[in-house]
Design a protein around this motif. Sequence first.
Motif, PDB file in Angstrom:
ATOM      1  N   UNK A  74      23.556 -44.859 -19.630  1.00 47.60           N
ATOM      2  CA  UNK A  74      22.288 -44.963 -20.378  1.00 47.60           C
ATOM      3  C   UNK A  74      21.071 -45.086 -19.471  1.00 47.60           C
ATOM      4  N   UNK A  75      21.208 -45.821 -18.358  1.00 42.09           N
ATOM      5  CA  UNK A  75      20.078 -45.984 -17.441  1.00 42.09           C
ATOM      6  C   UNK A  75      19.688 -44.659 -16.801  1.00 42.09           C
ATOM      7  N   UNK A  76      20.674 -43.835 -16.481  1.00 42.62           N
ATOM      8  CA  UNK A  76      20.386 -42.511 -15.926  1.00 42.62           C
ATOM      9  C   UNK A  76      19.759 -41.603 -16.979  1.00 42.62           C
ATOM     10  N   UNK A  77      20.284 -41.675 -18.203  1.00 41.61           N
ATOM     11  CA  UNK A  77      19.715 -40.873 -19.292  1.00 41.61           C
ATOM     12  C   UNK A  77      18.270 -41.277 -19.586  1.00 41.61           C
ATOM     13  N   UNK A  78      17.927 -42.527 -19.294  1.00 48.27           N
ATOM     14  CA  UNK A  78      16.544 -42.981 -19.495  1.00 48.27           C
ATOM     15  C   UNK A  78      15.563 -42.148 -18.681  1.00 48.27           C
ATOM     16  N   UNK A  79      15.979 -41.765 -17.485  1.00 44.60           N
ATOM     17  CA  UNK A  79      15.113 -40.944 -16.639  1.00 44.60           C
ATOM     18  C   UNK A  79      14.842 -39.612 -17.320  1.00 44.60           C
ATOM     19  N   UNK A  80      15.910 -39.018 -17.859  1.00 42.93           N
ATOM     20  CA  UNK A  80      15.774 -37.733 -18.549  1.00 42.93           C
ATOM     21  C   UNK A  80      14.934 -37.855 -19.806  1.00 42.93           C
ATOM     22  N   UNK A  81      15.235 -38.838 -20.646  1.00 46.93           N
ATOM     23  CA  UNK A  81      14.502 -38.958 -21.910  1.00 46.93           C
ATOM     24  C   UNK A  81      13.041 -39.330 -21.650  1.00 46.93           C
ATOM     25  N   UNK A  82      12.775 -40.072 -20.570  1.00 41.46           N
ATOM     26  CA  UNK A  82      11.388 -40.394 -20.208  1.00 41.46           C
ATOM     27  C   UNK A  82      10.639 -39.120 -19.851  1.00 41.46           C
ATOM     28  N   UNK A  83      11.294 -38.246 -19.077  1.00 41.96           N
ATOM     29  CA  UNK A  83      10.674 -36.972 -18.735  1.00 41.96           C
ATOM     30  C   UNK A  83      10.377 -36.153 -19.990  1.00 41.96           C
ATOM     31  N   UNK A  84      11.350 -36.081 -20.890  1.00 47.73           N
ATOM     32  CA  UNK A  84      11.183 -35.266 -22.091  1.00 47.73           C
ATOM     33  C   UNK A  84      10.074 -35.810 -22.996  1.00 47.73           C
ATOM     34  N   UNK A  85      10.012 -37.136 -23.148  1.00 45.73           N
ATOM     35  CA  UNK A  85       8.965 -37.733 -23.986  1.00 45.73           C
ATOM     36  C   UNK A  85       7.585 -37.396 -23.438  1.00 45.73           C
ATOM     37  N   UNK A  86       7.408 -37.652 -22.136  1.00 40.69           N
ATOM     38  CA  UNK A  86       6.078 -37.458 -21.544  1.00 40.69           C
ATOM     39  C   UNK A  86       5.732 -35.970 -21.488  1.00 40.69           C
ATOM     40  N   UNK A  87       6.718 -35.118 -21.265  1.00 41.60           N
ATOM     41  CA  UNK A  87       6.448 -33.674 -21.265  1.00 41.60           C
ATOM     42  C   UNK A  87       5.953 -33.217 -22.637  1.00 41.60           C
ATOM     43  N   UNK A  88       6.578 -33.722 -23.699  1.00 42.87           N
ATOM     44  CA  UNK A  88       6.162 -33.349 -25.050  1.00 42.87           C
ATOM     45  C   UNK A  88       4.785 -33.921 -25.386  1.00 42.87           C
ATOM     46  N   UNK A  89       4.503 -35.131 -24.921  1.00 43.01           N
ATOM     47  CA  UNK A  89       3.245 -35.786 -25.267  1.00 43.01           C
ATOM     48  C   UNK A  89       2.094 -35.336 -24.368  1.00 43.01           C
ATOM     49  N   UNK A  90       2.390 -35.026 -23.100  1.00 44.74           N
ATOM     50  CA  UNK A  90       1.336 -34.653 -22.157  1.00 44.74           C
ATOM     51  C   UNK A  90       1.663 -33.289 -21.534  1.00 44.74           C
ATOM     52  N   UNK A  91       2.202 -33.316 -20.319  1.00 45.37           N
ATOM     53  CA  UNK A  91       2.575 -32.071 -19.649  1.00 45.37           C
ATOM     54  C   UNK A  91       3.650 -32.359 -18.616  1.00 45.37           C
ATOM     55  N   UNK A  92       4.138 -31.310 -17.974  1.00 42.03           N
ATOM     56  CA  UNK A  92       5.248 -31.457 -17.041  1.00 42.03           C
ATOM     57  C   UNK A  92       4.859 -32.241 -15.793  1.00 42.03           C
ATOM     58  N   UNK A  93       3.603 -32.128 -15.367  1.00 43.59           N
ATOM     59  CA  UNK A  93       3.181 -32.824 -14.153  1.00 43.59           C
ATOM     60  C   UNK A  93       3.257 -34.339 -14.325  1.00 43.59           C
ATOM     61  N   UNK A  94       2.645 -34.836 -15.399  1.00 41.84           N
ATOM     62  CA  UNK A  94       2.685 -36.271 -15.662  1.00 41.84           C
ATOM     63  C   UNK A  94       4.118 -36.714 -15.943  1.00 41.84           C
ATOM     64  N   UNK A  95       4.883 -35.852 -16.607  1.00 40.64           N
ATOM     65  CA  UNK A  95       6.274 -36.185 -16.936  1.00 40.64           C
ATOM     66  C   UNK A  95       7.112 -36.341 -15.674  1.00 40.64           C
ATOM     67  N   UNK A  96       6.889 -35.476 -14.693  1.00 42.60           N
ATOM     68  CA  UNK A  96       7.665 -35.537 -13.455  1.00 42.60           C
ATOM     69  C   UNK A  96       7.382 -36.833 -12.697  1.00 42.60           C
TER      70      UNK A  96
END
Length: 474
Positions: A74-96
Amino acid sequence: VFGFIIRIYYLILTKNQAEWYDSGEYLSTGLHWFFNIPYDINPQRPILFPIMEGILLNFGAGEILLKIILELIPSTLLILISYLIVKEMYDKKIALVASLIMSVFWLILFNTVRLHADIPLLLFSYLSIYYFWRGYVKKEKNYYIWLVGIFIALAFLTKLIGGLFGIIILLFLIFIDKLKFLKNKHLWISFILMVLVILPYLIWQQNEFGSYTAFFSGSHVLREPGDLGNKPVAWYVLNWIPWMLHTPYFILSLIGILSLYNLILSFDLILKNKSQEKYNDLLIILWILITLVYFVFFERDAEDRWLLPIALPLVVLVSKGLYFVYDLIRKYQKQTAVIIFAILILLGGYFQLSRASETINAKKDSYQEVKQASLWIKENSNPGDIIFSKSTTQMTYYAQKQVLGFGGNETEFKEQVKKYKPKYIVFSVFEPHGITLEYPEKFKDSLESVQAYTSPYDSTKYTLVIYRFKSYDL
């Protein structure tokens, strides 16, 4: 992959560490349900995490496998889901940038190597935000909205604070849609699914404790809705934010807040549903504010890990602050902007990993004597034997015996001894004992020391002593 490797490293480093009181409570509850070990369940603790632990223990899993399945993955998946949330809400740069910071976030790393419910809580609650944004705000697949209620329910059943995400989403809906969202049938389906998932837990609470909301009697939630007692407003909770982010990222988060000035300027347009491009900032701010308001004014108490639900929005502010500095410098010198960008993100990451290593190493040997004593008792006792100890949760898990606390009042203590006839009583420096520390000397004719443990830092100081009852006539 980077975050996964870091987590594997710390998991190996702490493979022999002892469990703490909270993790012992979840584990002992799981043992009680699946192995019939006597244990008084705390109504404050939701049931999902100990159920998952109990199932794994029932299949023969050890602590390492429990941590891999319930924490590491779950902790590793948090990194992925955090990227996906921020990418959807903002953009890929901020998400990365945000996902990179989440991969080294020291408080997440620390709780990943302990059997705490906080990491699964984050995963379920962040998934609720992800599917809400894609399903309702971006108007993609309708069943995404249904998943929101399910994940909020799973978050609540993991840790009660997960229910705050329902409030965050509700207030966000009120801000952007007034009461028009009440006409959305998919939100109603989501709500019904949430209730259906939580309902068995409430029924169990009624059957087990005599109240559908027995969790209100827990030590870290309001005794009754609206009952704040004499607890002062907990302004100190705000100090956990710079503690969590550490200096470089905290400063960047303040810059990130300043970069939200457009949200303030366009707030009236948001209320009129004419500035949808600022919905992301609005949700981020509500996410942080509602959580802080709860702990400061209602709970009036918090440990650092209780604020982990706002880790991602705080990291978003850090990312926005970092790009604010980068864009400002880039106007004059692009190469310098890139260098400063890299220095800031690496410096902040170094501080995060340094604190993770420092904290994990400092705590990995704590409570070892409680673990060792419990295992000794397990090997030197019979089925049905009762143990007296203040470390009830950890000893129940490790010794797999009925472990009871004992009162500080001498009369009460004598009555407990005659009633339960315990085989051993344990005294240690790890839990407050008060006047009971005088009992070994006071009742020396009835108590015999059989095992003792010294501090790993000073062999002349005893940290835990096990006494056997020679007689119950105190």
